[in-house]
Design an enzyme around this catalytic site. Structure first.
Site, PDB file in Angstrom:
ATOM      1  N   THR A 175     -10.125 -35.916  23.196  1.00 33.10           N
ATOM      2  CA  THR A 175      -9.454 -35.336  24.365  1.00 33.10           C
ATOM      3  C   THR A 175      -7.953 -35.232  24.138  1.00 33.10           C
ATOM      4  OG1 THR A 175     -11.159 -36.200  25.845  1.00 33.10           O
ATOM      5  CG2 THR A 175      -9.050 -35.606  26.830  1.00 33.10           C
ATOM      6  N   SER A 234     -17.448 -41.267  20.743  1.00 31.43           N
ATOM      7  CA  SER A 234     -16.704 -41.510  21.973  1.00 31.43           C
ATOM      8  C   SER A 234     -15.581 -42.510  21.723  1.00 31.43           C
ATOM      9  CB  SER A 234     -17.652 -42.060  23.052  1.00 31.43           C
ATOM     10  OG  SER A 234     -16.965 -42.273  24.258  1.00 31.43           O
ATOM     11  N   GLY A 235     -14.377 -42.160  22.140  1.00 32.71           N
ATOM     12  CA  GLY A 235     -13.216 -43.018  21.946  1.00 32.71           C
ATOM     13  C   GLY A 235     -12.450 -42.744  20.680  1.00 32.71           C
ATOM     14  N   GLU A 255     -23.023 -40.970  21.411  1.00 29.84           N
ATOM     15  CA  GLU A 255     -23.081 -42.179  22.235  1.00 29.84           C
ATOM     16  C   GLU A 255     -24.356 -42.959  21.948  1.00 29.84           C
ATOM     17  OE1 GLU A 255     -20.478 -40.665  26.108  1.00 29.84           O
ATOM     18  OE2 GLU A 255     -22.648 -40.949  26.311  1.00 29.84           O
ATOM     19  N   ASN A 274     -14.751 -46.192  25.981  1.00 29.71           N
ATOM     20  CA  ASN A 274     -13.549 -45.363  26.093  1.00 29.71           C
ATOM     21  C   ASN A 274     -13.048 -45.422  27.522  1.00 29.71           C
ATOM     22  OD1 ASN A 274     -11.558 -43.468  25.856  1.00 29.71           O
ATOM     23  ND2 ASN A 274     -12.885 -41.777  25.285  1.00 29.71           N
ATOM     24  N   SER A 333     -13.114 -41.377  28.916  1.00 36.79           N
ATOM     25  CA  SER A 333     -14.202 -40.666  28.241  1.00 36.79           C
ATOM     26  C   SER A 333     -14.538 -39.374  28.976  1.00 36.79           C
ATOM     27  CB  SER A 333     -15.451 -41.554  28.176  1.00 36.79           C
ATOM     28  OG  SER A 333     -16.527 -40.866  27.598  1.00 36.79           O
ATOM     29  N   SER A 334     -14.653 -38.292  28.231  1.00 39.43           N
ATOM     30  CA  SER A 334     -15.063 -37.015  28.822  1.00 39.43           C
ATOM     31  C   SER A 334     -16.558 -37.082  29.134  1.00 39.43           C
ATOM     32  CB  SER A 334     -14.783 -35.855  27.857  1.00 39.43           C
ATOM     33  OG  SER A 334     -13.409 -35.716  27.617  1.00 39.43           O
ATOM     34  N   GLY A 356     -18.505 -37.145  22.649  1.00 42.37           N
ATOM     35  CA  GLY A 356     -18.833 -37.705  21.339  1.00 42.37           C
ATOM     36  C   GLY A 356     -20.199 -38.358  21.324  1.00 42.37           C
TER      37      GLY A 356
END
Length: 1077
Positions: free
Chosen positions: A108, A103-104, A381, A150, A153-154, A379
């Site tokens: 995206t 994540s981050g 986590e 993030n 974040s998605s 991502g």
């Protein structure tokens, strides 16, 4: 250091962890964020803007050779597109791009860049490319949120399938996975709710906030009372404008948008409902929450009493007897939060379903479409507290890592053994046992979770105890000694400790039948559709058209028997099935530091990502291995043209003969297939391109010779006609010169008219005369060629009469379309705008622009299609931009990313923002050549432009009427929202209608309701566009209830501020609140 600036890490001579880390770090410090590992791209998030994505860079990476340009995300898009088209080593085949990372790491943003470049590669004369690009900001607003890792974040996964026919895109489909619905009702410290709530509160106008029932953002419990600084609020407001434009571009209707925003406002209001027990143990809503309960009921379009009943009790039927069970305070709050989560999840699912419906390919079923899939999934986590969503998210990342390992290591090395290729096995970290731990039936973690979820009395502690007893000996599971239900899974990326609290409830994801029935019968159509919809095996929302169905209960229950975990597991299986049949391209995203700061590299963090992603082993197998392994048949079919021999057999010998004619080295031959390095594809593609270029040269010269001969024969025929014409003219002149006999007196008769010099027998024998396209341009020979029937046959043209009938029919259809659907939208103050022209031709439009300055423009009605064309006077030439009218009534210039509610709005916008790609501003409108003879006369209806001064006409009638009753006006303003439908006003009582008439005439210049004039007037008065839009815009169904509730809430806060906190909430209410009945 050797290899320090290598663009391809597979070329490193010293291959170890330290050299790999230093190469990536040094490149990152020089803003070289992209690096190749063979055909795999490594991307490091820079956390800042870099000038790597401008138009010029995008153009350079179109149809480029990999070795001639540095690594780039655009190169991945180009390679996937060319492979899908069959222009590289393989034939046409479906492709998929897998973007992975924690994540981050920038997944995206990489997805958006890939989409943009693919749409540039397949750009055609269609608005579909822009619609597909607008899907990302729309889903990002509803599915992304700020986390501690993030800022964007998605909180869901998506697989975008782009469908192509030949080289142009024909449609798209979005597959969404596991939206984190729990974020709607709870966010940890340092995190926020979904972006759309903040964007909505920052971007909606004060009038619209009043319409939806929105108050100060700090009052909402679901937002934790936090909002943001002025700069952040401004950015959210801009984001809201982008979201609204994206919905307009994709094709959402205005009423759908209003219903959706009203439901979101209802979710926020729902979170502020609090409960308190009474002496009889029956729950009631606290005094300060009564207004929020009324607001929620109005926003959801349901009765207040029924909503309260569904929150405070559960109704079940046993043996035909209805049993009502009262909730305690915790159960009521859980029911409240459950409604919020389910409602938001279904709104999100409906958006995805609507996008798929609007972007579905509009082609025949028998046409085969190729596909490029882009996977952008959450991502890996590891938070301070990890819940059920984190387990599912990390499971998805485990599945992607297995796909990568299977494609890069397992499948490739197995083929070496089967084909007898000498190979030293490269070991890799296989995560198959971790997947078995979670997915295996009947003793996997998800299977045990489903088993416990089936027991109503089971607890989260029981579930964790069962996991401990089953997996205590597994090397990938660790038991946690704690009073809390904790357990640890050793993932491929490291250990993650999960809190089992809430696992069972999240996995069940059920809502009481009474709540579902309540919302199915809501007067808000969208909410009714959402709760009447069924859920597929993969968790996809499938809306149904009917509002209430007899078998709705059976369908609902049958789908809800499947748990969230089972749905997610099945959706992952379907995703892997799609990806395994496509050719994959991998993008590995790296997060340089945990502080989200630019120009900083945390070596330990980067090294951890390199290790668990297996990049060192990936470099080794890409350097020593053979990533492309076609069979003999595939290779011979693709490259037999290199031998320039027809009917070449598809055998091993043919393949070797083909390769011996090239300078390619380093390949190997197995028993049934060939083995090539990753760069061999580009070398062979270059050879094919060379032959293709030669073929084009041959075709060009052949066609040039063929059409030159045809052109010369045409000139000869034209010359023959002119010679025949001159001969006939000479004969006529000779006749006129012959001596005549002396005149004989004859009866007087009308003097004959003089005959012209050249009289043609019929128009069919008129010779073509070259003339320029317009006064601005150089003459184009035979641009207006009109030939007789024999030449028409030579040119392959259809009969002129038939074409004329078709044009006439199309013209009449377009005139009818304009009068019925467009006239009222274009007219301003009883007349067409000065820039509007009728059905004039392209040449006529250019002639009107002859003496006009640069920036002059006009808009004309299309002759061959339902739409408009904007003609613009440029510096060197006139440009013509097509204006499309979308299914939702919005206007878009083809290729632009902005939708407009009307043509005047479009003109006003592009007077400030230039039209792409030349950024041309509209400065001066091109009017009519003569005010008395306009070119839009045939677009006027019989009652068109009956301009009546309503203020003067009705002044006499108004003198005898009394002044408006203030009480009635107060009711009028209270119950009629901005945008009231005139048809609904026509059904009101005569007294209120007369009051409404006076108010509207005072505000809008004395125009009649509904656009109708009084009996003695013939024509229809064309209202001002702004006033018409204000009255006809959609609004929430229960707007009066929402507005009453908002007043009650505001009154309560005013009372709290004015009075001491000790004052009871049972004080007398203002008398106007009784109108709620």
């Amino acid at each position: 250091m050797e290899g320090l600036f290598h663009e391809d890490l597979a070329a490193l001579s010293d291959l170890d962890e330290q050299s790999l880390l230093e190469s990536l770090s040094q490149r990152f410090k020089q803003d070289r964020i992209y690096t190749y590992i063979g055909d795999i791209l490594v991307a490091i998030n820079p956390f800042k803007y870099l000038p790597l994505y401008v138009k010029e860079v995008s153009e350079r990476y179109k149809y480029h050779e990999k070795s001639k340009l540095p690594p780039h995300i655009f190169a991945v898009a180009d390679r996937a597109y060319q492979s899908m088209m069959g222009r590289l080593a393989t034939g046409p085949r479906n492709q998929c791009i897998v973007i992975s990372g924690e994540s981050g790491a920038g997944k995206t943003e990489s997805t958006k860049l890939l989409l943009r470049q693919i749409m540039e590669l397949c750009r055609a004369n269609s608005q579909l490319e822009q619609q597909i690009l607008q899907v990302n900001p729309l889903l990002e607003a509803f599915g992304n949120a700020q986390t501690v890792m993030n800022d964007n974040s998605s909180r869901f996964g998506k697989y975008i399938q782009l469908r192509f026919h030949n080289s142009s895109v024909k449609g798209a489909k979005i597959n969404e996975y596991l939206l984190e619905k729990s974020r709607v009702v709870h966010q940890d410290e340092g995190e926020r709710n979904f972006h759309i709530f903040y964007c909505m509160l920052a971007g909606i106008s004060p009038d619209d906030k009043d319409m939806y029932g929105l108050l100060d953002p700090t009052q909402y419990r679901y937002l934790n009372g936090r909002y943001g600084s002025e700069d952040i609020v401004r950015k959210w407001g801009e984001k809201y404008s982008e979201v609204c434009n994206a919905m307009d571009m994709v094709g959402f209707q205005e009423q759908e948008k209003v219903d959706m925003m009203t439901i979101l406002a209802g979710i926020l209001s729902l979170g502020n409902i609090m409960f308190e027990p009474t002496e009889t143990d029956v729950l009631r809503v606290t005094g300060k929450s009564m207004g929020w309960l009324k607001a929620t009921a109005g926003q959801f379009g349901v009765q207040e009493e029924e909503l309260l009943r569904s929150l405070t009790c559960t109704l079940s039927v046993t043996r035909g007897e209805a049993i009502r069970r009262l909730h305690n305070q915790q159960q009521a709050e859980d029911a409240r939060d459950s409604i919020a989560k389910v409602a938001y999840g279904r709104v999100f699912g409906w958006i995805v379903s609507k996008v798929n419906e609007l972007l579905a390919p509009n082609v025949d079923f028998d046409i085969e479409l190729n596909e490029i899939g882009i996977l952008d999934i959450f991502g890996f986590e590891n938070f301070a507290v990890n819940r059920f969503e984190q387990l599912c998210i990390n499971l998805a990342n485990e599945q992607l890592q297995y796909f990568f390992n299977h494609h890069i290591f397992l499948m490739e090395q197995n083929e070496y053994k089967e084909e007898g290729i000498e190979w030293e096995t490269i070991s890799f970290k296989d995560n198959k046992p971790i997947l078995d731990l979670i997915l295996t039936k009947p003793i996997g973690i998800l299977s045990l979770l489903d088993e416990q979820s089936a027991f109503p009395q089971a607890s989260d502690r029981d579930f964790v105890d069962k996991l401990n007893s089953k997996f205590k000996s597994s090397p990938h599971y660790e038991v946690v000694r704690s009073r809390s239900p904790l357990f640890t899974v050793v993932h491929y990326a490291g250990k993650v400790q999960y809190n089992g609290g809430g696992f069972l409830e999240m996995n069940r994801d059920t809502i009481p039948a009474s709540i579902r029935d309540l919302f199915i019968n809501s007067v808000t159509p969208l909410l009714s559709v959402l709760f009447a919809a069924t859920i597929s095996r993969t968790g996809t929302l499938m809306p149904r058209k009917a509002k209430v169905m007899q078998k709705a209960d059976d369908n609902f229950n049958s789908t809800r028997k499947q748990s969230v975990g089972a749905q997610f597991k099945h959706s992952l299986a379907v995703l892997m099935e799609k990806m395994f049949v496509a050719s994959p391209h991998f993008v590995r995203c790296i997060k340089p530091n945990g502080n989200k700061l630019p120009d900083q590299v945390d070596n330990k963090r980067v090294m951890d990502q390199l290790r668990y992603n297996g990049l060192l082993e990936t470099i080794r197998i890409r350097r020593d291995g053979f990533s492309w392994r076609p069979s003999f048949k595939e290779f011979a079919q693709r490259y037999n043209i290199l031998l320039i021999k027809p009917d070449l057999p598809l055998t091993k010998e043919s393949c070797l003969s083909i390769l011996n004619t090239t300078d390619i080295h380093g390949w190997k031959c197995g028993s049934s297939r060939l083995f090539f390095k990753y760069w061999h594809q580009e070398e062979l593609s270059r050879l094919l391109e060379r032959l293709g270029t030669a073929a084009l040269v041959i075709q060009k010269n052949y066609l040039s010779l063929r059409y030159r001969r045809k052109y010369l024969s045409l000139l000869l025929e034209v010359s023959r006609q002119r010679q025949a014409q001159r001969e006939r003219e000479e004969e006529l002149e000779e006749e006129n010169k012959r001596p005549v006999s002396p005149p004989v007196p004859l009866p007087r008769r009308k003097k004959p008219q003089p005959r012209p010099r050249s009289i043609m027998p019929t128009a069919a024998h008129l010779a073509p005369v070259p003339r320029p396209r317009n006064k601005q341009f150089e003459a184009t020979p035979f641009d207006n060629l009109e030939v007789h029937s024999e030449l028409a046959e030579l040119m392959g043209q259809v009969g002129g009469e038939e074409r004329a009938r078709e044009r006439s029919k199309k013209r009449m259809d377009n005139i009818r379309w304009f009068k019925e659907t467009q006239a009222r939208k274009v007219v301003r103050n009883g007349a067409f705008p000065c820039w509007f022209h009728g059905m004039i031709t392209r040449r006529q439009a250019e002639d009107l622009m002859t003496d006009k300055p640069v920036g002059c423009f006009l808009i004309r009605v299309g002759q061959s299609r339902e739409g408009y064309t904007l003609t613009y006077k440029g510096a060197n030439r006139c440009r013509h931009y097509m204006i499309e009218m979308q299914s939702n009534g919005k206007y878009v210039i083809l290729g632009e990313d902005k939708a407009h509610p009307s043509l005047p709005d479009l003109v006003q916008h592009h007077s400030r923002v230039g039209i792409k790609p030349f950024n041309e501003l509209l400065t001066t409108s091109c009017g009519q050549t003569c005010d008395h003879n306009t070119d839009y006369e045939d677009l006027k209806g019989p009652d068109h432009l009956a301009v009546v001064d309503r203020r003067s006409t009705m002044s006499g009638e108004e003198e005898g009427e009394s002044s408006p009753d203030q009480v009635h006006l107060e009711f009028q303003r209270l119950f009629l929202p901005p945008g009231q439908n005139p048809d609904l006003e026509a059904q009101r009582s005569p007294v209120l209608r007369r009051i409404s008439d006076r108010r509207h005439r005072a505000e809008g210049g004395g125009e009649a309701l509904g656009g109708k004039l009084r009996d003695g007037e013939r024509g229809r008065a064309w209202r001002d566009e702004g006033e018409r839009d204000r009255r006809s815009r959609p609004f929430p169904r229960l707007y009066p209830s929402i507005r009453l509730a908002m007043r009650e809430i505001q009154q309560h806060f005013s009372d709290v501020q004015e009075q001491s906190p000790a004052v009871s909430h049972s004080t007398s209410k203002p008398s106007w609140r009784r109108t709620d009945s």
